[in-house]
Design an enzyme around this catalytic site. Structure first.
Site, PDB file in Angstrom:
ATOM      1  N   GLU A  11      -4.796   7.437  -3.571  1.00  0.00           N
ATOM      2  CA  GLU A  11      -5.229   6.176  -2.976  1.00  0.00           C
ATOM      3  C   GLU A  11      -5.413   5.093  -4.038  1.00  0.00           C
ATOM      4  O   GLU A  11      -5.212   3.902  -3.767  1.00  0.00           O
ATOM      5  CB  GLU A  11      -6.529   6.408  -2.186  1.00  0.00           C
ATOM      6  CG  GLU A  11      -6.933   5.273  -1.273  1.00  0.00           C
ATOM      7  CD  GLU A  11      -5.988   5.052  -0.089  1.00  0.00           C
ATOM      8  OE1 GLU A  11      -5.026   5.830   0.092  1.00  0.00           O
ATOM      9  OE2 GLU A  11      -6.217   4.086   0.654  1.00  0.00           O
ATOM     10  N   HIS A  56       1.766   4.296  -2.915  1.00  0.00           N
ATOM     11  CA  HIS A  56       1.797   5.756  -2.730  1.00  0.00           C
ATOM     12  C   HIS A  56       3.183   6.293  -3.091  1.00  0.00           C
ATOM     13  O   HIS A  56       3.326   7.315  -3.747  1.00  0.00           O
ATOM     14  CB  HIS A  56       1.517   6.116  -1.260  1.00  0.00           C
ATOM     15  CG  HIS A  56       0.070   6.074  -0.869  1.00  0.00           C
ATOM     16  ND1 HIS A  56      -0.904   6.763  -1.544  1.00  0.00           N
ATOM     17  CD2 HIS A  56      -0.570   5.442   0.152  1.00  0.00           C
ATOM     18  CE1 HIS A  56      -2.092   6.564  -0.942  1.00  0.00           C
ATOM     19  NE2 HIS A  56      -1.911   5.754   0.087  1.00  0.00           N
ATOM     20  N   HIS A  70       0.827  -1.206   0.000  1.00  0.00           N
ATOM     21  CA  HIS A  70       0.000   0.000   0.000  1.00  0.00           C
ATOM     22  C   HIS A  70       0.868   1.265   0.000  1.00  0.00           C
ATOM     23  O   HIS A  70       0.755   2.108  -0.893  1.00  0.00           O
ATOM     24  CB  HIS A  70      -0.929  -0.011   1.225  1.00  0.00           C
ATOM     25  CG  HIS A  70      -1.893   1.137   1.260  1.00  0.00           C
ATOM     26  ND1 HIS A  70      -3.196   1.014   0.852  1.00  0.00           N
ATOM     27  CD2 HIS A  70      -1.743   2.431   1.645  1.00  0.00           C
ATOM     28  CE1 HIS A  70      -3.810   2.187   0.979  1.00  0.00           C
ATOM     29  NE2 HIS A  70      -2.946   3.065   1.467  1.00  0.00           N
ATOM     30  N   GLU A  71       1.747   1.356   0.971  1.00  0.00           N
ATOM     31  CA  GLU A  71       2.585   2.566   1.047  1.00  0.00           C
ATOM     32  C   GLU A  71       3.549   2.630  -0.141  1.00  0.00           C
ATOM     33  O   GLU A  71       3.854   3.705  -0.635  1.00  0.00           O
ATOM     34  CB  GLU A  71       3.332   2.636   2.379  1.00  0.00           C
ATOM     35  CG  GLU A  71       2.426   2.679   3.616  1.00  0.00           C
ATOM     36  CD  GLU A  71       1.333   3.749   3.570  1.00  0.00           C
ATOM     37  OE1 GLU A  71       1.589   4.833   3.021  1.00  0.00           O
ATOM     38  OE2 GLU A  71       0.226   3.474   4.091  1.00  0.00           O
TER      39      GLU A  71
HETATM   40 ZN    ZN Z   1      -3.406   5.123   1.466  1.00  0.00          ZN
END
Ligand code: ZN
Length: 499
Positions: A291, A265, A261-262
């Site tokens: 996101e 980003h 997830h990170e």
């Molecule tokens: Zn996020």
């Protein structure tokens, strides 16, 4: 062009100051010794004041007005002026007094929220929250809106989005998700995580995070991984992007999906074209589009069978004992387990957006004034029963579970759903343009997808608004259809249920 050099100098200086400010914030979350907290608070406030002064400087505004609508500007420079003008305008419209009051009110609210959550007593949070709501309403009016205050707040995170544009999407999405969730529940699935509770060495989990970050193409020469209580991504510059993660010794999944997830980003922040570094264009178009990048790697890729065909052997190598008796298919099923939960951050792909729909309903009623803050817990529990089919046993697992409202972030939650919807729209477009995408993923070769995203989404930065960027990449804008189709196809197969 007369004055452009000055505008450019001022802009680049703003960008460097902001990079320094962000680094102070990152340090506060990851490294700062406890006794340094007060000094750090003053340092950040001082730098924020300087940033604000520069942004509202009349000379800057004069230059922006001069170049706005100027015909001779390149598309990059025109977008540069549009984005910076928007930032300057917002800063100018929010009075200094309101900025200071909001800072005080939100720090009081965060402190009250922590206490209220720990004790499970909403009443401790009510008055500080009411104060934040009053100030945010005032701010919405100062920023301006077409009659719906909530729109002014939503626009902070998702430029161009309004309640009128996203409301109908949620209205169609919710019943679809409820139908799928109940079909899955009726199929009476067995629990799928036999490995949870065994021991997963923390040093090895750290190693795995780095492996996953490298695999998706996160550049560790232009970024780093650290630990924090809540994972987040912060960049000081596209060449210095910090991601953080957290680990549990009895469960490898938070560490795995935190890294993906990170890392997603982080790829966005590292991916701006070098030609726009230091300009207002080297920034994500919106929170929702940001996101979408994390969710695409976390869910579309990271919860797919081809991905685990490539990476499960590495997992087995790192945790041979803990994963005894678990094969790749079983593991893939485990990471896609659907079960209703009170807590948003623990929710699966199917029910996650129901948590957001609940928050959207509540927060727009809070901002409009329709819902008095004293009635918040009962309104929350009622909406939770209706939307999620669950009534939280206490406020800590209900209305007090998220920190966002204490921070003053109202209008933020919908961007999580917007991100989920965009992630599928973009993944579908990538599949169409890269016919070998899933065969590549199965070989652990993730760079074709990374490069596609870099070209279509990351490199242009804020050249266009979020929806126009997605439209240019995928040929369609925001809607719930592709996401709903994706969920039915994937979970229909996993749970043997039909639409
Ligand atoms: Zn996020």
């Amino acid at each position: 062009m007369d004055g452009w050099d000055e505008l450019e100098r001022r802009t680049r200086e703003l960008s460097d100051l902001r990079g320094a400010f962000d680094l102070l914030s990152w340090d506060q979350e990851t490294q700062l010794p406890p006794k340094g907290v007060a000094a750090r608070g003053r340092q950040r406030a001082a730098l924020e004041g300087v940033l604000h002064e520069r942004l509202v400087d009349p000379r800057l505004f004069e230059l922006l007005l001069r170049f706005q609508g100027e015909r001779g500007l390149s598309p990059e420079r025109a977008a540069w002026v549009r984005v910076l003008r928007r930032q300057a305008e917002r800063a100018r419209r929010t009075p200094d007094r309101l900025v200071r009051e909001l800072a005080l009110a939100t720090s009081a609210a965060v402190e009250a929220w922590r206490l209220a959550r720990a004790e499970g007593r909403f009443s401790l949070f009510e008055a500080p929250l009411a104060r934040v709501l009053t100030l945010r309403r005032e701010q919405a009016d100062a920023l301006g809106h077409g009659g719906t205050r909530y729109d002014a707040l939503l626009d902070v995170y998702e430029p161009g989005a309004t309640l009128a544009s996203i409301g109908p999407i949620f209205a169609r999405l919710v019943p679809e998700l409820q139908r799928l969730a109940s079909a899955i529940a009726e199929s009476r699935p067995e629990p799928l995580r036999p490995f949870v509770g065994r021991r997963f060495d923390l040093a090895r989990q750290w190693e795995l995070s780095l492996t996953l970050l490298r695999a998706i193409g996160f550049d560790l020469q232009a970024g780093r991984l650290d630990r924090s209580t809540h994972p987040f991504t912060m960049r000081s510059h596209a060449t210095d992007v910090r991601v953080t993660n957290r680990f549990r010794e009895d469960d490898p999944l938070p560490g795995i999906f935190g890294a993906l997830h990170e890392g997603g980003h982080g790829l966005y922040e590292q991916g701006f074209a070098p030609s726009i570094h230091g300009t207002p264009l080297a920034e994500a178009c919106s929170f929702g589009l940001h996101e979408s990048q994390s969710r695409l790697w976390e869910n579309l890729v990271g919860r797919s069978l081809p991905f685990w065909r490539a990476f499960f052997p590495e997992l087995r190598r790192l945790f041979p004992e803990a994963l005894q008796g678990v094969d790749v298919e079983r593991f893939w099923r485990a990471v896609n387990e659907v079960r209703p939960t009170h807590v948003r951050v623990e929710a699966d792909e199917v029910t996650y957006n129901l948590h957001i729909a609940l928050r959207l309903r509540i927060e727009q009623a809070l901002i409009s004034g329709e819902l008095p803050s004293a009635e918040l817990p009962s309104a929350w529990n009622e909406a939770s029963r209706e939307i999620l089919g669950l009534v939280p046993p206490d406020d800590s697992l209900g209305v007090l579970q998220d920190i966002h409202w204490a921070w003053g972030d109202l209008g933020y939650f919908p961007t999580y759903t917007i991100g989920n919807l965009y992630s599928v729209i973009l993944a579908r477009a990538a599949e169409r343009e890269l016919p070998n995408l899933w065969r590549d993923v199965e070989r652990g070769e993730l760079s074709p997808l990374r490069d596609w995203l870099r070209r279509k989404i990351h490199a242009p930065g804020r050249l266009e608004e979020a929806e126009a960027t997605v439209r240019a990449a995928a040929g369609e804008g925001l809607s719930e259809g592709p996401f709903v189709d994706y969920l039915w196809r994937k979970y229909g197969e996993l749970y043997g249920v039909r639409r």
